[in-house]
Design an enzyme around this catalytic site. Structure first.
Site, PDB file in Angstrom:
ATOM      1  N   LYS A  14      91.679 -19.103  55.930  1.00 23.76           N
ATOM      2  CA  LYS A  14      92.820 -18.457  54.449  1.00 23.76           C
ATOM      3  C   LYS A  14      94.014 -18.362  55.126  1.00 23.76           C
ATOM      4  O   LYS A  14      94.112 -18.099  56.344  1.00 23.76           O
ATOM      5  CB  LYS A  14      92.113 -16.417  54.324  1.00 23.76           C
ATOM      6  CG  LYS A  14      90.960 -16.780  53.325  1.00 23.76           C
ATOM      7  CD  LYS A  14      91.121 -15.175  52.864  1.00 23.76           C
ATOM      8  CE  LYS A  14      90.668 -14.425  53.400  1.00 23.76           C
ATOM      9  NZ  LYS A  14      90.042 -13.404  52.934  1.00 23.76           N
ATOM     10  N   ARG A  92      94.552 -13.686  62.858  1.00 29.30           N
ATOM     11  CA  ARG A  92      94.031 -12.110  62.596  1.00 29.30           C
ATOM     12  C   ARG A  92      92.845 -12.500  63.716  1.00 29.30           C
ATOM     13  O   ARG A  92      91.800 -13.310  63.434  1.00 29.30           O
ATOM     14  CB  ARG A  92      93.579 -12.137  61.735  1.00 29.30           C
ATOM     15  CG  ARG A  92      93.037 -10.750  60.877  1.00 29.30           C
ATOM     16  CD  ARG A  92      91.942 -11.012  60.201  1.00 29.30           C
ATOM     17  NE  ARG A  92      91.685  -9.005  60.165  1.00 29.30           N
ATOM     18  CZ  ARG A  92      91.537  -8.961  58.607  1.00 29.30           C
ATOM     19  NH1 ARG A  92      91.632  -9.642  57.351  1.00 29.30           N
ATOM     20  NH2 ARG A  92      90.639  -7.869  58.793  1.00 29.30           N
ATOM     21  N   HIS A 209      91.558   3.121  54.336  1.00 29.02           N
ATOM     22  CA  HIS A 209      91.396   1.636  53.866  1.00 29.02           C
ATOM     23  C   HIS A 209      89.993   1.703  52.905  1.00 29.02           C
ATOM     24  O   HIS A 209      89.124   1.690  53.648  1.00 29.02           O
ATOM     25  CB  HIS A 209      91.968   1.075  54.503  1.00 29.02           C
ATOM     26  CG  HIS A 209      91.586  -0.274  54.388  1.00 29.02           C
ATOM     27  ND1 HIS A 209      92.563  -1.454  54.264  1.00 29.02           N
ATOM     28  CD2 HIS A 209      90.187  -0.927  54.087  1.00 29.02           C
ATOM     29  CE1 HIS A 209      91.788  -2.754  54.257  1.00 29.02           C
ATOM     30  NE2 HIS A 209      90.968  -2.634  54.198  1.00 29.02           N
ATOM     31  N   LEU A 210      89.638   1.641  51.555  1.00 25.61           N
ATOM     32  CA  LEU A 210      89.272   1.534  50.144  1.00 25.61           C
ATOM     33  C   LEU A 210      88.790   0.657  49.859  1.00 25.61           C
ATOM     34  O   LEU A 210      89.587   0.312  48.886  1.00 25.61           O
ATOM     35  CB  LEU A 210      88.196   2.211  49.827  1.00 25.61           C
ATOM     36  CG  LEU A 210      88.987   4.271  50.161  1.00 25.61           C
ATOM     37  CD1 LEU A 210      88.979   5.213  49.058  1.00 25.61           C
ATOM     38  CD2 LEU A 210      88.208   4.197  51.455  1.00 25.61           C
ATOM     39  N   GLY A 213      84.649  -3.622  53.038  1.00 24.11           N
ATOM     40  CA  GLY A 213      84.434  -2.452  53.716  1.00 24.11           C
ATOM     41  C   GLY A 213      85.809  -1.247  53.928  1.00 24.11           C
ATOM     42  O   GLY A 213      86.647  -1.572  53.344  1.00 24.11           O
ATOM     43  N   ARG A 242      77.335  -2.137  53.540  1.00 26.05           N
ATOM     44  CA  ARG A 242      77.396  -1.725  54.783  1.00 26.05           C
ATOM     45  C   ARG A 242      76.712   0.134  55.293  1.00 26.05           C
ATOM     46  O   ARG A 242      77.321  -0.029  53.983  1.00 26.05           O
ATOM     47  CB  ARG A 242      78.871  -1.892  55.691  1.00 26.05           C
ATOM     48  CG  ARG A 242      78.625  -3.327  56.370  1.00 26.05           C
ATOM     49  CD  ARG A 242      79.749  -3.462  56.999  1.00 26.05           C
ATOM     50  NE  ARG A 242      80.579  -4.645  56.500  1.00 26.05           N
ATOM     51  CZ  ARG A 242      82.263  -4.790  56.851  1.00 26.05           C
ATOM     52  NH1 ARG A 242      82.951  -4.032  57.483  1.00 26.05           N
ATOM     53  NH2 ARG A 242      82.702  -5.302  55.784  1.00 26.05           N
ATOM     54  N   ASP A 284      80.173  -4.165  44.186  1.00 28.30           N
ATOM     55  CA  ASP A 284      81.580  -4.183  43.878  1.00 28.30           C
ATOM     56  C   ASP A 284      81.461  -3.451  42.757  1.00 28.30           C
ATOM     57  O   ASP A 284      80.701  -2.655  42.111  1.00 28.30           O
ATOM     58  CB  ASP A 284      82.068  -5.776  42.960  1.00 28.30           C
ATOM     59  CG  ASP A 284      83.241  -5.920  42.905  1.00 28.30           C
ATOM     60  OD1 ASP A 284      83.591  -6.861  42.843  1.00 28.30           O
ATOM     61  OD2 ASP A 284      83.434  -5.322  42.136  1.00 28.30           O
ATOM     62  N   GLY A 332      91.334  -2.660  47.991  1.00 27.33           N
ATOM     63  CA  GLY A 332      90.189  -3.100  46.627  1.00 27.33           C
ATOM     64  C   GLY A 332      90.487  -2.206  45.398  1.00 27.33           C
ATOM     65  O   GLY A 332      90.884  -1.759  44.129  1.00 27.33           O
TER      66      GLY A 332
HETATM   67  P1  AMP Z   1      88.160  -5.641  48.982  1.00 25.52           P
HETATM   68  O1  AMP Z   1      87.979  -5.720  50.216  1.00 25.52           O
HETATM   69  O2  AMP Z   1      90.030  -3.847  49.637  1.00 25.52           O
HETATM   70  O3  AMP Z   1      89.220  -6.856  48.635  1.00 25.52           O
HETATM   71  O4  AMP Z   1      88.630  -4.555  47.947  1.00 25.52           O
HETATM   72  C1  AMP Z   1      87.005  -4.779  47.128  1.00 25.52           C
HETATM   73  C2  AMP Z   1      86.807  -4.170  46.116  1.00 25.52           C
HETATM   74  O5  AMP Z   1      87.664  -3.368  45.483  1.00 25.52           O
HETATM   75  C3  AMP Z   1      85.926  -4.426  45.117  1.00 25.52           C
HETATM   76  O6  AMP Z   1      84.402  -3.282  44.367  1.00 25.52           O
HETATM   77  C4  AMP Z   1      86.591  -4.376  44.172  1.00 25.52           C
HETATM   78  O7  AMP Z   1      85.502  -3.989  42.888  1.00 25.52           O
HETATM   79  C5  AMP Z   1      87.391  -3.044  44.124  1.00 25.52           C
HETATM   80  N1  AMP Z   1      88.893  -3.823  43.680  1.00 25.52           N
HETATM   81  C6  AMP Z   1      89.725  -5.098  43.445  1.00 25.52           C
HETATM   82  N2  AMP Z   1      90.221  -5.224  42.887  1.00 25.52           N
HETATM   83  C7  AMP Z   1      90.345  -3.825  41.596  1.00 25.52           C
HETATM   84  C8  AMP Z   1      90.833  -3.934  40.418  1.00 25.52           C
HETATM   85  N3  AMP Z   1      91.621  -4.373  40.045  1.00 25.52           N
HETATM   86  N4  AMP Z   1      90.584  -2.593  39.772  1.00 25.52           N
HETATM   87  C9  AMP Z   1      89.047  -1.889  40.515  1.00 25.52           C
HETATM   88  N5  AMP Z   1      88.557  -1.769  41.371  1.00 25.52           N
HETATM   89  C10 AMP Z   1      89.175  -3.091  42.039  1.00 25.52           C
END
Ligand code: AMP
Length: 398
Positions: A14, A92, A209-210, A213, A242, A284, A332
C-alpha cells in the site's frame, strides 16, 4: 517535501504520496495486490481522476515498486515528473523489538536489526524489509525511514512489559510485551491533547484503537505506560479474527484434542477466532451488527465479549494511571460505530462519563462527544497512520 509512505505485506504493497508543504495533502495513493501470485493488480488513485487499474504480473516487490513509480510519473495521470521529486520514503515496519525506541533513517545496520526481528514479526518484518530493499534499488540515494509499530510503546515501565515467565527467556530472546498500532496511538494521543484541551505535562489519556485488529493504550503525560497487545498482536482485546487474552494452556489443550501442531493452533487463534470465532458470522462489525439486530444470539454474544474486553482494559488503565482525563476512540469501529462506543461508555457512569448523543452521531471529524458536565472527556479522533508515518519520516530526514 513529497514523502512516499509504503506499507508492505507479504503479497501486497500500500502506498501514499503526501505533500508535506501543501497541508499534508495526499497527491496519489494505491495498492498492489497478489504480488508473486497469479493475477497481480495495481490500483492507483489520484484525487479528481477515475481509478487506474493495471493488471500485470508482479513477480516480486521490486516489480511492484517499479510499477508504482511508473504510475506516479505517468505522462497522462502522473503526479511527479521525476523520481527526484520524492524527498524521502517512510516505511511502516511491524517489529523493532527492544532495539528501536523511535523512527530511524535506514542504513545497513538498521536493516540487519530488522532482519534480526523476523522471528518476532514473521508475517510482516520480512515483507517490510523486501519493500525497503526494493525502494533502495529503484530510488537510489533517496533517504528511507523505518517507522516501527512497536516504538511508541517502548516507554512502558518494566512492571507493565515483563511477562511472569523465567527471566532467562527475556534475557535470551527478548520475550516481553511490546504493543502495536504505535503510530496510531502516538498520533491520536497527541491530537487528543489539542482536541480535549489538555495540559501535555499533566494528562491521562486512554486510546481505544478499535478496528479489525484492536488495542488500548494508557498514555500518561504523552508517554505510553501500558498497552493491550503483547509480544505479538495476538494478545489483549477480542478482535475480528484474533482471540486476544486466553489462558496459554488452551494451546496445548486444542493441540492434544485435535492432534494439531502449535503452529496450527496459533493459526486458529490468529485467523479463526475473535468475534468471527464466537459468532460464526463474520469478523466485520457491520455484518455482526446486522446479525445481532436480526436476533442472532451468537452474534450478540460476540459483540458483548468484544465490548466487555474493551471495558476491562479501560478500567485497568484508569487504575494504572490513577485516573483518566480523556477516553479516545479511533480506527474503523472506534470512529464509525456509535453503538459500540455507547455500550463501552455505559460501564463508566461511575467515573462521571456523560455522552452528548448529537455529537456522538458526528462522523469523520475530530470531536469531543462528551457533555460539558462530563467528568471525563470522550473524543472521537480519526486515525491517520500514513500522515503519522510521513510526519515521523520528515522529522528524521530534516
Ligand atoms: P479497520 O481495521 O480500522 O479498517 O476497521 C475495520 C472494522 O471497522 C470493521 O469491523 C468494520 O465493520 C468497521 N467499520 C469500518 N467502517 C465502518 C463504518 N463506516 N461503519 C461501521 N463500521 C465500520
Amino acid at each position: 517535501m513529497k514523502i512516499l509512505v509504503i506499507n508492505c505485506g507479504s503479497s501486497s504493497l500500500k502506498y501514499q504520496l503526501i505533500d508535506m508543504d501543501d497541508n499534508k495533502k495526499v497527491i496519489a495513493k494505491g495498492l498492489c495486490e497478489r504480488i508473486g501470485i497469479e493475477g497481480s493488480r495495481l490500483t492507483h488513485k489520484v484525487p479528481g481522476h477515475d481509478d487506474i487499474v493495471i493488471d500485470k504480473e508482479m513477480k516480486d516487490h521490486k516489480v511492484a515498486v517499479t510499477m508504482v513509480m511508473d504510475a506516479l510519473m505517468d505522462k497522462e495521470y502522473g503526479v511527479v515528473k521525476d523520481k527526484s521529486e520524492i524527498g524521502a520514503v517512510g516505511h511502516r515496519v511491524l517489529h523493532g523489538s527492544v532495539f528501536f525506541t523511535d523512527s530511524v533513517v535506514i542504513n545497513d545496520e538498521v536493516k540487519r536489526v530488522i532482519r534480526e526481528c523476523f522471528d518476532l514479526g514473521p508475517l510482516h518484518n520480512p515483507a517490510n524489509l523486501i519493500g525497503i530493499e526494493a525502494c533502495e534499488a529503484i530510488l537510489g540515494d533517496t533517504p528511507q525511514v523505518a517507522v516501527f509499530d512497536t516504538a511508541f510503546h517502548q516507554t512502558m515501565p518494566k512492571k507493565a512489559y515483563m511477562y511472569a515467565i523465567p527471566s532467562e527467556y527475556f534475557e535470551k530472546y527478548h520475550i516481553r510485551k511490546y504493543g502495536f498500532h504505535g503510530t496510531s496511538h502516538s498520533y491520536v494521543s497527541k491530537r487528543a491533547l489539542e482536541v480535549a484541551d489538555l495540559d501535555p505535562d499533566n494528562s491521562k489519556v486512554i486510546v481505544c484503537h478499535l478496528g479489525n485488529g484492536s488495542s488500548v493504550s494508557a498514555v500518561l503525560n504523552g508517554k505510553c505506560v501500558d498497552t493491550s497487545m503483547g509480544l505479538t498482536p495476538l494478545q489483549g482485546l477480542v478482535m475480528g479474527t484474533r482471540c486476544g487474552d486466553v489462558d496459554a494452556a488452551v494451546v496445548q489443550y486444542i493441540a492434544n484434542k485435535e492432534n494439531r501442531t502449535v503452529d496450527d493452533v496459533l493459526n486458529i487463534l490468529n485467523k479463526k477466532s475473535g468475534v468471527l470465532g464466537i459468532s460464526g458470522v463474520s469478523s466485520d462489525f457491520r455484518d455482526l451488527e446486522a446479525a445481532e439486530n436480526e436476533g442472532n444470539e451468537a452474534a450478540h454474544t460476540a459483540m458483548e465479549c468484544f465490548v466487555y474486553s474493551v471495558v476491562k482494559y479501560i478500567g485497568a488503565y484508569v487504575a494504572a494511571m490513577n485516573g483518566v482525563d480523556a477516553i479516545v476512540f479511533t480506527a474503523g469501529i472506534g470512529e464509525n460505530n456509535k453503538d459500540i462506543r455507547n455500550r463501552v461508555l455505559s460501564y463508566f457512569t461511575y467515573l462521571g462519563v456523560e455522552v452528548d448523543d448529537e455529537k456522538n452521531s458526528v462522523r469523520g471529524e475530530e470531536i469531543v462527544v462528551s457533555t460539558p458536565a462530563s467528568k471525563v472527556k470522550v473524543c472521537v479522533i480519526p486515525t491517520n497512520e500514513e500522515v503519522a508515518i510521513a510526519n515521523e519520516t520528515l522529522a528524521c530526514v530534516q
